[in-house]
Enzyme design. Structure first.
Site, PDB file in Angstrom:
ATOM      1  N   GLY A 100       0.821  -1.203   0.000  1.00 49.41           N
ATOM      2  CA  GLY A 100       0.000   0.000   0.000  1.00 49.41           C
ATOM      3  C   GLY A 100       0.853   1.251   0.000  1.00 49.41           C
ATOM      4  N   ALA A 101       0.764   2.044  -1.063  1.00 55.68           N
ATOM      5  CA  ALA A 101       1.530   3.291  -1.168  1.00 55.68           C
ATOM      6  C   ALA A 101       0.646   4.488  -0.869  1.00 55.68           C
ATOM      7  CB  ALA A 101       2.152   3.419  -2.555  1.00 55.68           C
ATOM      8  N   GLY A 102      -0.226   4.327   0.137  1.00 57.39           N
ATOM      9  CA  GLY A 102      -1.055   5.443   0.575  1.00 57.39           C
ATOM     10  C   GLY A 102      -0.318   6.263   1.621  1.00 57.39           C
ATOM     11  N   VAL A 103      -1.069   7.090   2.325  1.00 54.57           N
ATOM     12  CA  VAL A 103      -0.475   7.999   3.308  1.00 54.57           C
ATOM     13  C   VAL A 103       0.319   7.244   4.369  1.00 54.57           C
ATOM     14  CG1 VAL A 103      -0.973   9.696   5.103  1.00 54.57           C
ATOM     15  CG2 VAL A 103      -2.231   9.765   2.942  1.00 54.57           C
ATOM     16  N   ILE A 104      -0.323   6.293   5.054  1.00 50.14           N
ATOM     17  CA  ILE A 104       0.330   5.603   6.160  1.00 50.14           C
ATOM     18  C   ILE A 104       1.478   4.728   5.654  1.00 50.14           C
ATOM     19  CG2 ILE A 104       0.006   3.904   8.003  1.00 50.14           C
ATOM     20  CD1 ILE A 104      -2.842   4.983   8.340  1.00 50.14           C
ATOM     21  N   GLU A 123       2.156  -1.540  -4.514  1.00 46.54           N
ATOM     22  CA  GLU A 123       0.897  -0.806  -4.637  1.00 46.54           C
ATOM     23  C   GLU A 123       0.064  -1.387  -5.780  1.00 46.54           C
ATOM     24  OE1 GLU A 123      -2.303   1.172  -4.674  1.00 46.54           O
ATOM     25  OE2 GLU A 123      -0.910   1.736  -3.076  1.00 46.54           O
ATOM     26  N   ALA A 240      -7.663  13.185  11.882  1.00 50.38           N
ATOM     27  CA  ALA A 240      -7.927  13.530  13.278  1.00 50.38           C
ATOM     28  C   ALA A 240      -8.483  14.950  13.415  1.00 50.38           C
ATOM     29  CB  ALA A 240      -6.651  13.378  14.101  1.00 50.38           C
ATOM     30  N   HIS A 364      11.278  37.770   6.320  1.00 54.11           N
ATOM     31  CA  HIS A 364      12.463  37.285   5.608  1.00 54.11           C
ATOM     32  C   HIS A 364      13.613  37.115   6.597  1.00 54.11           C
ATOM     33  CE1 HIS A 364      15.497  36.762   2.519  1.00 54.11           C
ATOM     34  NE2 HIS A 364      16.252  37.646   3.192  1.00 54.11           N
TER      35      HIS A 364
END
Length: 385
Positions: A100-104, A123, A240, A364
């Site tokens: 799984g190449a999602g967020v988690i 993925e 969250a 700056h």
């Protein structure tokens, strides 16, 4: 590192208990479920160290979500890990697999790669980070690959076999060839599912949808009177901060006020290195919706603070309405993206134009100057690039 993580988590948890006490909130530690409807509310059973029963006129369900298991690869949190187990690996694994190449999946893979693991990401989808703006996703793939993450897209996962000290994953790659990989640890990160099992929803007629989410209206009202639901257990992004906003809005509604959550301005963050953050529409969404837009971007390579930090990866990108100049989306990949995105959220809440941000004075040297410069670039007026 893990000891410090545990300390920080405990401090946060203890902080919540302190806030309960400070605000006169009674805390029952256990597993709650509906028993039955009673006159003026509902009876709730709590099973913990002891079994107790309470009655409530108003009920808010905020039971969150659980990691989705891959069929045939149940979590044992020793070899096959969820996000929880992935944060508690005692030693840096030499070979780490991530499904799984999602967020988690990317967050966990990114952390362990920086600690020295050989990380392979598998993925199923043919595109990388499909929910992210395409330009940002392309840059992210380039940076993660440069860091040493082996990212394989469009794969079909086959049998997963846990041995005594390793895990074997059989899969078919994007060219249709059968492959086999052996890992010391395997993180499965294929999404999350609502945590509704055990609520005893059927006993009181609480309506769930076909995916197990609690059905709610725009105000988070469920099918039952005076029963509300928020967070991962209902529709919308599993974030969250989205859950917190819904919780506050529901509390305000119960108190007779007019709580509101704007789903169009909820920020998204991927806590990798580099960080990725965005709010609003992506460029591919605007194209699909046939909305005329203009765009401007600015690289951190041309930002003085980024140079001083030694991190010039990435850029800031603005999307604005072609006619009105109203900001439609802001996308950031680079240092402190999670902090920088808040300015864009505020701007979009007030329906600001890119010109508004372009004309605001930014300190700056600061990373936030890249936001101003990207806003200027929408009209082709960037000062430092």
């Amino acid at each position: 590192m893990l000891a410090r993580k545990d300390t920080v988590v405990k401090q946060n948890n203890d902080g919540i208990l302190y806030l309960f006490k400070k605000n006169k909130v009674t805390f029952f530690h256990g597993r709650g479920s509906f028993v039955k409807a009673i006159d003026g509310g509902h009876e709730i059973k709590i099973v913990g160290a002891t079994e107790e029963s309470i009655s409530a006129k108003q009920v808010i369900i905020a039971t969150g979500s659980n990691p989705r298991e891959l069929p045939g690869a149940a979590f044992d949190e020793k070899l096959i890990l969820s996000n929880t187990g992935a944060l508690a690996i005692a030693d840096v694994p030499k070979r780490l697999g991530v499904i799984g190449a999602g967020v988690i999946g990317l967050e966990m893979g990114s952390v362990w790669r920086r600690l020295g693991s050989e990380v392979t990401v598998l993925e199923a989808l043919p595109t990388f980070l499909g929910a992210v703006d395409e330009q940002v996703a392309k840059e992210a793939l380039k940076q993660f690959t440069k860091q040493g993450l082996a990212i394989n897209l469009n794969v079909k996962i086959g049998a997963i076999t846990a041995g005594k000290n390793d895990v074997t994953v059989n899969y078919v790659d994007d060219k249709g060839a059968a492959q086999k990989a052996v890992f010391d640890k395997l993180i499965v990160s294929i999404g999350r599912v609502p945590n509704t099992i055990g609520l005893n929803a059927e006993a009181v007629g609480l309506k769930l949808d076909e995916r197990g989410f609690i059905a709610v209206d725009a105000d988070c009202k469920t099918s039952l009177p005076n029963v509300w639901a928020v967070g991962d257990v209902v529709r919308g992004p599993m974030l969250a901060h989205k859950a917190e906003e819904e919780g506050v809005a529901v509390a305000e509604r119960i108190a007779g006020q007019h709580g509101h959550v704007n789903f169009n301005t909820i920020p998204w963050v991927i806590y990798t290195s580099p960080e990725i953050a965005w709010v609003g529409k992506t460029e591919q969404q605007l194209k699909a919706e046939k909305i005329a837009y203009k765009t401007g971007s600015f690289p951190f390579l041309a930002n003085g603070r980024a140079r001083a930090l030694g991190d010039t990866t990435g850029f800031v990108k603005f999307l604005a309405d072609a006619k009105t100049d109203e900001i439609l989306g802001v996308h950031i990949i680079g240092p402190m993206a999670s902090e920088l995105i808040s300015e864009a959220v505020v701007a979009m809440e007030f329906r600001a134009s890119s010109e508004d941000i372009a004309r605001i004075c930014h300190a700056h040297p600061s990373l936030s100057e890249a936001v101003k410069e990207a806003a200027l670039a929408v009209d082709g007026r960037a000062l430092n690039f």
